[in-house]
Scaffold this motif. Structure first.
Motif, PDB file in Angstrom:
ATOM      1  N   ASP A   1      -5.071  -4.682  58.509  1.00  0.00           N
ATOM      2  CA  ASP A   1      -3.914  -5.168  57.476  1.00  0.00           C
ATOM      3  C   ASP A   1      -3.249  -4.125  57.038  1.00  0.00           C
ATOM      4  OD1 ASP A   1      -4.655  -7.095  54.317  1.00  0.00           O
ATOM      5  OD2 ASP A   1      -2.890  -5.659  54.924  1.00  0.00           O
TER       6      ASP A   1
ATOM      7  N   ASP B   1      -9.139  -1.446  45.569  1.00  0.00           N
ATOM      8  CA  ASP B   1      -8.576  -2.794  45.772  1.00  0.00           C
ATOM      9  C   ASP B   1      -9.391  -3.932  45.031  1.00  0.00           C
ATOM     10  OD1 ASP B   1      -7.734  -4.958  47.958  1.00  0.00           O
ATOM     11  OD2 ASP B   1      -6.538  -4.873  46.396  1.00  0.00           O
TER      12      ASP B   1
ATOM     13  N   THR C   1      -9.196  -9.449  43.666  1.00  0.00           N
ATOM     14  CA  THR C   1      -7.730  -9.208  43.416  1.00  0.00           C
ATOM     15  C   THR C   1      -6.977 -10.505  43.331  1.00  0.00           C
ATOM     16  OG1 THR C   1      -7.828  -9.209  45.783  1.00  0.00           O
ATOM     17  CG2 THR C   1      -7.616  -7.215  44.413  1.00  0.00           C
TER      18      THR C   1
ATOM     19  N   ARG D   1      -4.671 -12.648  40.537  1.00  0.00           N
ATOM     20  CA  ARG D   1      -3.235 -12.933  40.850  1.00  0.00           C
ATOM     21  C   ARG D   1      -2.776 -14.502  40.359  1.00  0.00           C
ATOM     22  NH1 ARG D   1      -3.022  -9.492  46.382  1.00  0.00           N
ATOM     23  NH2 ARG D   1      -4.026  -7.777  45.289  1.00  0.00           N
TER      24      ARG D   1
ATOM     25  N   ASN E   1      -1.021 -12.991  48.722  1.00  0.00           N
ATOM     26  CA  ASN E   1      -1.350 -11.897  49.238  1.00  0.00           C
ATOM     27  C   ASN E   1      -0.346 -11.739  50.567  1.00  0.00           C
ATOM     28  OD1 ASN E   1      -2.685 -13.282  51.243  1.00  0.00           O
ATOM     29  ND2 ASN E   1      -4.081 -11.584  51.761  1.00  0.00           N
ATOM     30  N   LEU E   2      -0.393 -10.687  51.292  1.00  0.00           N
ATOM     31  CA  LEU E   2       0.552 -10.529  52.477  1.00  0.00           C
ATOM     32  C   LEU E   2       0.487 -11.733  53.452  1.00  0.00           C
ATOM     33  CD1 LEU E   2      -0.080  -7.073  54.201  1.00  0.00           C
ATOM     34  CD2 LEU E   2       0.380  -9.063  55.485  1.00  0.00           C
TER      35      LEU E   2
ATOM     36  N   ASP F   1       2.701  -7.823  48.290  1.00  0.00           N
ATOM     37  CA  ASP F   1       2.496  -6.553  49.209  1.00  0.00           C
ATOM     38  C   ASP F   1       3.818  -6.622  50.002  1.00  0.00           C
ATOM     39  OD1 ASP F   1      -0.539  -8.175  49.657  1.00  0.00           O
ATOM     40  OD2 ASP F   1      -0.256  -6.160  48.898  1.00  0.00           O
TER      41      ASP F   1
ATOM     42  N   GLN G   1       2.234  -3.402  45.772  1.00  0.00           N
ATOM     43  CA  GLN G   1       0.980  -2.384  45.089  1.00  0.00           C
ATOM     44  C   GLN G   1       1.347  -0.900  45.899  1.00  0.00           C
ATOM     45  OE1 GLN G   1      -2.964  -4.510  45.250  1.00  0.00           O
ATOM     46  NE2 GLN G   1      -2.071  -5.518  46.695  1.00  0.00           N
TER      47      GLN G   1
HETATM   48  O1  T6T Z   1      -3.328  -8.226  48.787  1.00  0.00           O
HETATM   49  C1  T6T Z   1      -3.827  -7.080  49.589  1.00  0.00           C
HETATM   50  C2  T6T Z   1      -5.147  -6.728  48.655  1.00  0.00           C
HETATM   51  O2  T6T Z   1      -4.737  -6.527  47.565  1.00  0.00           O
HETATM   52  C3  T6T Z   1      -5.952  -7.964  48.532  1.00  0.00           C
HETATM   53  O3  T6T Z   1      -7.123  -7.711  48.106  1.00  0.00           O
HETATM   54  C4  T6T Z   1      -6.372  -8.473  50.045  1.00  0.00           C
HETATM   55  O4  T6T Z   1      -4.934  -8.720  50.603  1.00  0.00           O
HETATM   56  C5  T6T Z   1      -4.426  -7.675  50.884  1.00  0.00           C
HETATM   57  O5  T6T Z   1      -5.053  -6.753  51.637  1.00  0.00           O
HETATM   58  C6  T6T Z   1      -3.184  -8.199  51.777  1.00  0.00           C
HETATM   59  O6  T6T Z   1      -3.489  -8.777  53.044  1.00  0.00           O
END
Ligand code: T6T
Length: 340
Positions: free
Chosen positions: A59, A136, A185, A189, A239-240, A265, A285
Motif C-alpha cells: 500500500d 496509523d 482510522t 473518518r 481510504n485509498l 490518501d 495524510q
Molecule cells: O488510509 C490509509 C491508512 O491510514 C488506513 O489506516 C488504512 O488504509 C490506508 O493505508 C490506505 O489504503
C-alpha cells in the motif's frame, strides 16, 4: 532536554527475504550497524533493531511511511526491519507479529489491522520488555503502548462532509464506502463524516458500505448506490482503495460532476482521478512523518529519553482538490510507490 545528535553514517546493505507462501510475507532489513535482527545490541557500537509492521506492505500509504522510517533509521544509526503481509488481513498479521517476537527486536512499530485482535500479540512484546508504538491504526485499549502516532482522522471525515455538501449545494443524498469495522482510522473518518453531515439538514446519508479494502468491491458498491438512489450527490471513500473504487464507479456510470467523490490518501491512480475531476477532494495524510517520528520515539525510549515522547500524536491533514493538485505545496505530500 535536547535530543543528542548521534549521527553515524555507515554503508547501506539491504537484504530481501520472502518466507512462507510467496504472496503473504515480505521482510526487508535496512542494516546500518554490525548486527542484524535477532540480537539485542551486544555493545555500545552495536545498533538497535527496530521492526516496522505496516497494515500491508504493498500500500503506497505504508510504503511512504517506510521511506520516512528508513531515513530516520539511517540518521540515528539503527537497524530498521520492514516486515508484513502483502494484503490487509488480520489472520496474516497476527502470526507475523507472533513469529517476530522470537527474533527479540528492541522495539516494535506496528499498524494493527484490527483494534482488538492485535492486543494480545502486541502485549506479548510489552510483557517481554519491548516497547510498542502504534503507527496509523491503533488499539481500542492503548494502555500498553509507549505512544500512538496517527493523523487527525475524525477531522478528515468532517472535511470530506463539508466539501461534498459545498459541491452539492447543501442538498441531496450521500453514502460512505468504508474498509471494515474495527479499523481505528477509517472508523473515525466515518464517524467524523456522519457527525458533520448532521449539520446539513437538507442532506441525508443513505448507506455505509464495507469493501474489505478492495477497490473492485468499492467500484461495484458505488455503481449499485447510484442505481439504487436517484438523489445521490456524493460518496465518501474512507481510504485509498475505497476512494479509487468509488471514483471508478462514478466514472463508469457517467456521473462525474453529478455525484461528487471525497477520498482519502494520494497514490498515483487517485491523484490522476483527482486531476480529471472524477475525485473532487482528497484528504492527504503525512505517513513519512508518522514513520520518521515512530523511529525517533523508539530511539528515545531505548536511549532513556522517554520524557521526549508524546503518548498520542495526531498529525494534521492536507486537503487536495482538482484546482490545487499541481501546487507543489500540496503535491509534495503525494505518496511514494517504492521503498528505495
Ligand atoms: O488510509 C490509509 C491508512 O491510514 C488506513 O489506516 C488504512 O488504509 C490506508 O493505508 C490506505 O489504503
Amino acid at each position: 532536554m535536547k535530543r543528542a545528535n548521534l549521527l553515524s553514517k555507515k554503508g547501506w546493505r539491504s537484504r530481501l527475504a520472502t518466507a512462507g507462501t510467496a504472496a503473504a510475507l515480505v521482510s526487508t532489513a535496512f542494516v546500518t550497524g554490525a548486527t542484524v535482527a535477532g540480537t539485542a545490541p551486544a555493545s555500545a557500537s552495536a545498533k538497535y533493531n527496530i521492526v516496522l509492521i505496516p497494515g500491508l506492505t504493498t500500500d503506497p500509504f505504508y510504503i511512504t511511511m517506510g521511506v520516512g522510517a528508513k531515513a530516520e533509521a539511517a540518521k540515528l544509526g539503527v537497524n530498521l526491519i520492514w516486515k508484513g503481509a502483502t494484503t490487509w488481513d488480520t489472520s496474516l498479521e497476527v502470526p507475523i507479529v507472533n513469529s517476530t517476537l522470537a527474533t527479540h527486536p528492541n522495539a516494535l512499530l506496528i499498524a494493527p489491522t484490527d483494534d482488538v485482535a492485535l492486543f494480545k500479540p502486541m502485549d506479548a512484546y510489552v510483557k517481554a520488555g519491548i516497547p510498542v508504538i502504534s503507527v496509523d491504526t491503533t488499539l481500542l485499549d492503548q494502555s500498553i503502548l509507549t505512544a500512538a502516532i496517527s493523523s487527525d482522522n475524525y477531522q478528515g471525515g468532517e472535511a470530506a462532509a463539508d466539501a461534498i455538501a459545498k459541491l452539492a449545494g447543501d442538498k441531496g443524498q450521500v453514502a460512505v464506502i468504508n474498509v471494515e469495522k474495527g479499523v481505528s482510522t477509517t472508523d473515525l473518518r466515518q464517524a467524523g463524516f456522519l457527525a458533520e453531515m448532521k449539520h446539513y439538514t437538507n442532506m441525508s446519508v443513505v448507506a455505509t458500505e464495507y469493501d474489505q479494502d478492495s477497490p473492485t468491491t468499492a467500484e461495484s458498491d458505488a455503481r449499485a448506490l447510484i442505481l439504487g438512489h436517484k438523489g445521490l450527490v456524493g460518496i465518501f471513500g474512507t481510504n485509498l482503495y475505497s476512494a479509487e473504487g468509488a471514483a471508478k464507479g462514478v466514472d463508469a456510470a457517467s456521473m462525474k460532476g453529478k455525484v461528487f467523490v471525497a477520498g482519502y490518501d494520494a497514490e498515483p491512480a487517485e491523484v490522476a482521478l483527482l486531476k480529471q475531476g472524477v475525485i473532487n477532494i482528497l484528504v492527504i495524510q503525512n505517513p513519512a512523518e508518522e514513520g520518521s517520528l515512530a523511529v525517533q520515539y523508539a530511539y528515545d525510549v531505548l536511549t532513556g529519553h522517554k520524557s521526549l515522547i508524546k503518548k498520542s500524536v495526531l498529525l494534521p491533514n492536507v486537503i487536495a482538490t482538482t484546482a490545487n493538485a499541481n501546487d507543489p505545496s500540496v503535491s509534495q505530500y503525494f505518496y511514494k510507490t517504492s521503498l528505495s
